[in-house]
Design a protein around this motif. Structure first.
Motif, PDB file in Angstrom:
ATOM      1  N   UNK B 313       0.655  -1.261   0.166  1.00 10.76           N
ATOM      2  CA  UNK B 313       0.053  -0.007  -0.059  1.00 10.76           C
ATOM      3  C   UNK B 313       1.017   1.209   0.037  1.00 10.76           C
ATOM      4  N   UNK B 314       2.087   1.198   0.238  1.00 10.07           N
ATOM      5  CA  UNK B 314       2.863   2.107   0.044  1.00 10.07           C
ATOM      6  C   UNK B 314       3.451   2.628  -1.448  1.00 10.07           C
ATOM      7  N   UNK B 315       3.375   4.238  -1.527  1.00 19.92           N
ATOM      8  CA  UNK B 315       3.612   4.623  -2.878  1.00 19.92           C
ATOM      9  C   UNK B 315       5.179   4.441  -2.863  1.00 19.92           C
ATOM     10  N   UNK B 316       5.857   4.683  -1.921  1.00 20.18           N
ATOM     11  CA  UNK B 316       7.454   4.957  -1.963  1.00 20.18           C
ATOM     12  C   UNK B 316       7.950   3.652  -0.846  1.00 20.18           C
ATOM     13  N   UNK B 317       9.011   3.122  -1.204  1.00 24.40           N
ATOM     14  CA  UNK B 317       9.786   2.333  -0.288  1.00 24.40           C
ATOM     15  C   UNK B 317      11.214   2.675  -0.246  1.00 24.40           C
ATOM     16  N   UNK B 318      11.689   2.946   1.063  1.00 24.38           N
ATOM     17  CA  UNK B 318      13.138   3.288   1.485  1.00 24.38           C
ATOM     18  C   UNK B 318      13.724   2.404   2.134  1.00 24.38           C
ATOM     19  N   UNK B 319      14.819   1.673   1.902  1.00 21.49           N
ATOM     20  CA  UNK B 319      15.323   0.516   2.476  1.00 21.49           C
ATOM     21  C   UNK B 319      16.712   0.700   2.956  1.00 21.49           C
ATOM     22  N   UNK B 320      16.877   0.165   4.468  1.00 22.68           N
ATOM     23  CA  UNK B 320      18.412   0.490   4.794  1.00 22.68           C
ATOM     24  C   UNK B 320      18.490  -0.802   5.623  1.00 22.68           C
ATOM     25  N   UNK B 321      19.967  -1.089   5.574  1.00 19.95           N
ATOM     26  CA  UNK B 321      20.638  -2.131   6.274  1.00 19.95           C
ATOM     27  C   UNK B 321      21.722  -1.549   7.181  1.00 19.95           C
ATOM     28  N   UNK B 322      23.023  -2.499   7.420  1.00 22.87           N
ATOM     29  CA  UNK B 322      24.188  -2.138   8.122  1.00 22.87           C
ATOM     30  C   UNK B 322      24.997  -1.276   7.291  1.00 22.87           C
ATOM     31  N   UNK B 342       8.316   3.714  -6.331  1.00 21.89           N
ATOM     32  CA  UNK B 342       9.647   4.504  -6.094  1.00 21.89           C
ATOM     33  C   UNK B 342      10.369   3.431  -5.150  1.00 21.89           C
ATOM     34  N   UNK B 343      11.264   2.763  -5.442  1.00 21.33           N
ATOM     35  CA  UNK B 343      11.937   2.174  -4.488  1.00 21.33           C
ATOM     36  C   UNK B 343      13.500   2.399  -4.084  1.00 21.33           C
ATOM     37  N   UNK B 344      14.084   2.825  -3.236  1.00 26.09           N
ATOM     38  CA  UNK B 344      15.368   3.430  -3.065  1.00 26.09           C
ATOM     39  C   UNK B 344      16.142   2.644  -1.983  1.00 26.09           C
ATOM     40  N   UNK B 345      17.508   2.568  -1.737  1.00 25.49           N
ATOM     41  CA  UNK B 345      18.201   1.984  -0.845  1.00 25.49           C
ATOM     42  C   UNK B 345      18.976   3.123  -0.400  1.00 25.49           C
ATOM     43  N   UNK B 346      19.230   3.423   0.894  1.00 23.15           N
ATOM     44  CA  UNK B 346      20.109   4.197   1.470  1.00 23.15           C
ATOM     45  C   UNK B 346      21.405   3.804   1.483  1.00 23.15           C
ATOM     46  N   UNK B 347      22.430   4.682   0.827  1.00 17.87           N
ATOM     47  CA  UNK B 347      23.744   4.470   0.472  1.00 17.87           C
ATOM     48  C   UNK B 347      24.574   4.441   1.910  1.00 17.87           C
ATOM     49  N   UNK B 348      25.240   3.417   2.207  1.00 12.79           N
ATOM     50  CA  UNK B 348      26.166   3.147   3.405  1.00 12.79           C
ATOM     51  C   UNK B 348      25.489   2.709   4.549  1.00 12.79           C
ATOM     52  N   UNK B 349      24.125   2.504   4.485  1.00 14.48           N
ATOM     53  CA  UNK B 349      23.466   2.115   5.673  1.00 14.48           C
ATOM     54  C   UNK B 349      23.679   2.838   7.138  1.00 14.48           C
ATOM     55  N   UNK B 350      23.613   1.968   8.025  1.00 16.30           N
ATOM     56  CA  UNK B 350      23.737   2.337   9.486  1.00 16.30           C
ATOM     57  C   UNK B 350      25.065   3.150   9.852  1.00 16.30           C
ATOM     58  N   UNK B 351      25.867   2.524   9.004  1.00 17.36           N
ATOM     59  CA  UNK B 351      27.297   2.959   9.285  1.00 17.36           C
ATOM     60  C   UNK B 351      27.527   4.246   8.578  1.00 17.36           C
ATOM     61  N   UNK B 352      26.902   4.824   7.561  1.00 16.59           N
ATOM     62  CA  UNK B 352      26.861   6.343   6.908  1.00 16.59           C
ATOM     63  C   UNK B 352      26.126   7.033   8.101  1.00 16.59           C
ATOM     64  N   UNK B 353      24.950   6.524   8.553  1.00 13.31           N
ATOM     65  CA  UNK B 353      24.185   7.427   9.725  1.00 13.31           C
ATOM     66  C   UNK B 353      25.034   7.553  10.782  1.00 13.31           C
ATOM     67  N   UNK B 354      25.955   6.667  11.271  1.00 18.37           N
ATOM     68  CA  UNK B 354      26.722   7.030  12.515  1.00 18.37           C
ATOM     69  C   UNK B 354      27.854   8.126  12.033  1.00 18.37           C
ATOM     70  N   UNK B 355      28.277   8.295  10.861  1.00 18.17           N
ATOM     71  CA  UNK B 355      29.313   9.278  10.344  1.00 18.17           C
ATOM     72  C   UNK B 355      28.554  10.446  10.270  1.00 18.17           C
ATOM     73  N   UNK B 356      27.398  10.464   9.783  1.00 20.68           N
ATOM     74  CA  UNK B 356      26.596  11.947   9.082  1.00 20.68           C
ATOM     75  C   UNK B 356      26.289  12.780  10.326  1.00 20.68           C
TER      76      UNK B 356
END
Lengths: 79, 356
Positions: B313-322, B342-356
């Motif tokens: 039911x979602x129009x857009x899907x945003x996925x992340x992992x480690x 519209x399906x995207x993957x978050x670059x660098x996952x959780x590792x990138x979140x820690x740095x940003x």
């Protein structure tokens, strides 16, 4: 003239084939060789690799001469 | 007597070869498994100016092959640590440090300042980007890459009628098709050998000493120590596949072109969350650090195929992992299930979140 060709597989292609060296009956062209390899080794379907025919890269379809050595060369990304 | 005396007495190399090296500049893209050994020898041989571009930090798992770093460097930027190491070692080299990722936005500025580029990156989007930028700028490119026990080396775009990466692999592969070191494992000696071959090719191109591997690709297998060389020719079709102008290059999404999946950064994700977007953590439930926020779904990869209907039911899907690898694969799977979303993957996952 031998109608057998020698296949040399590299990287992941060798893993999917289960060997880095293989002798095959000459299927005639590279296009036919790919089809034959894909039917013999279904893991190769859709996998990207380039051919070298007697150590020359061939990106277009080519006829395979008798006794040729055909290398299956996948891209590597690691660094 | 100076630190180069043993190479200066080589017939055919001589003082002239040394002067050429001292007057030349090399940009090393990626100071990882290939970049570290290449840098060791480019610095030892006396290249006058060396740039290092790497946005990554030293991780404990790098130390079996990235020989410039030690335990005291964990968490530090690789370009900065590498340059600091060499600044202590030699006084006659000018170091330029770029602690950033090479991207379409900075490629022109970074690459145009050097005589030769050495690509020690670890992913296909960067490899195609470096290649295309070198083609546009007319820069020779020393290419090297590894897969498990095998390596490839070549010199692209050197002089007239020289082949480039798109003559070898015209179709851009996805990361999921060819696993990298972190997935398949690697003995550190292999990138050591391939990185040294790359330094050797760079020295040959810069000095004219010996014959560079232009229009040739060398394959090396470390398990049986065999090498295999194939001839490569430039094709007119390849030049049409790569961007013809900087505007075209800068508007190209290399990750999307390789993966078929749009990759986004945390910055792009923050602030755009709404109820039409399914924000999905595909890590297994015990993976740390845990992320909790409103609207977050936890659907581990192991049960994704059973639970994908929740996303219908979602129009857009945003996925992340480690690290961004599994979410990319999840995105590729989901695109085939929901081709209109519209399906995207978050670059660098959780590792990138820690740095940003």
């Amino acid at each position: 003239m031998s109608q057998t060709i020698q296949i040399k597989a590299f990287g992941m292609i060798a893993e999917k084939i289960g060997s880095s060296d293989l002798s095959l009956d000459n299927p005639g062209t590279l296009k036919e060789l790919r089809a034959q390899l894909e039917s013999q080794f279904p893991d190769l379907v859709g996998v990207k690799f380039s051919f070298a025919l007697n150590k020359k890269m061939q990106l277009a379809d080519s006829e395979i001469p008798a006794g040729a050595e055909v290398a299956l060369l996948p891209p590597f990304s690691g660094g | 007597m100076n630190r180069f005396s043993r190479q200066v007495i080589l017939q055919g190399f001589g003082l002239e070869g040394q002067r050429k090296l001292q007057a030349s500049s090399v940009l090393v893209v990626g100071a990882g498994g290939l970049g570290c050994p290449a840098l060791l020898y480019l610095a030892a041989v006396g290249v006058g100016r060396i740039g290092i571009v790497d946005g990554d930090q030293v991780d404990l798992s790098n130390l079996n092959r990235q020989v410039l770093y030690g335990e005291q460097d964990l968490g530090k930027n690789k370009a900065e640590v590498a340059a600091a190491y060499f600044q202590k070692k030699y006084r006659d080299i000018k170091w330029e440090i770029f602690p950033e990722v090479l991207e379409t936005g900075n490629a022109k500025e970074l690459i145009s300042g050097y005589d030769l580029i050495l690509d020690g990156s670890d992913n296909f989007p960067t490899r195609y980007l470096v290649n295309d930028a070198c083609v546009l700028l007319g820069k020779p490119l020393v290419f090297g890459a590894i897969y498990q026990h095998e390596g490839q080396v070549s010199v692209f775009n050197w002089g007239k009628n020289s082949a480039n990466y798109r003559d070898l692999y015209p179709e851009m592969p996805a990361a999921s098709e060819i696993p990298n070191c972190s997935e398949t494992g690697v003995l550190g000696v292999l990138p050591g050998i391939i990185g040294n071959l790359m330094a050797l090719e760079a020295i040959k191109v810069l000095t004219g000493y010996g014959k560079p591997l232009a229009n040739k690709v060398l394959f090396f297998n470390s398990l049986n120590s065999q090498s295999y060389e194939v001839e490569l020719s430039p094709r007119p079709e390849s030049s049409l596949q790569s961007p013809q102008t900087w505007e075209a290059l800068e508007s190209l999404d290399y990750a999307l072109a390789c993966e078929g999946v749009k990759q986004v950064s945390w910055e792009e994700v923050m602030g755009k969350m709404n109820s039409n977007i399914a924000f999905v953590d595909v890590r297994e439930l015990d993976e740390k650090p845990e992320l909790n926020c409103t609207g977050l779904w936890k659907i581990p990869m192991s049960v994704l195929s059973e639970k994908q209907d929740f996303l219908a039911h979602s129009e857009e899907i945003l996925l992340f992992c480690q690290s961004g690898v599994r979410s990319l694969k999840a995105a590729q799977t989901l695109i085939s299930v929901f081709p209109d979303k519209k399906i995207s993957s978050i670059k660098g996952g959780m590792n990138a979140l820690k740095k940003s």
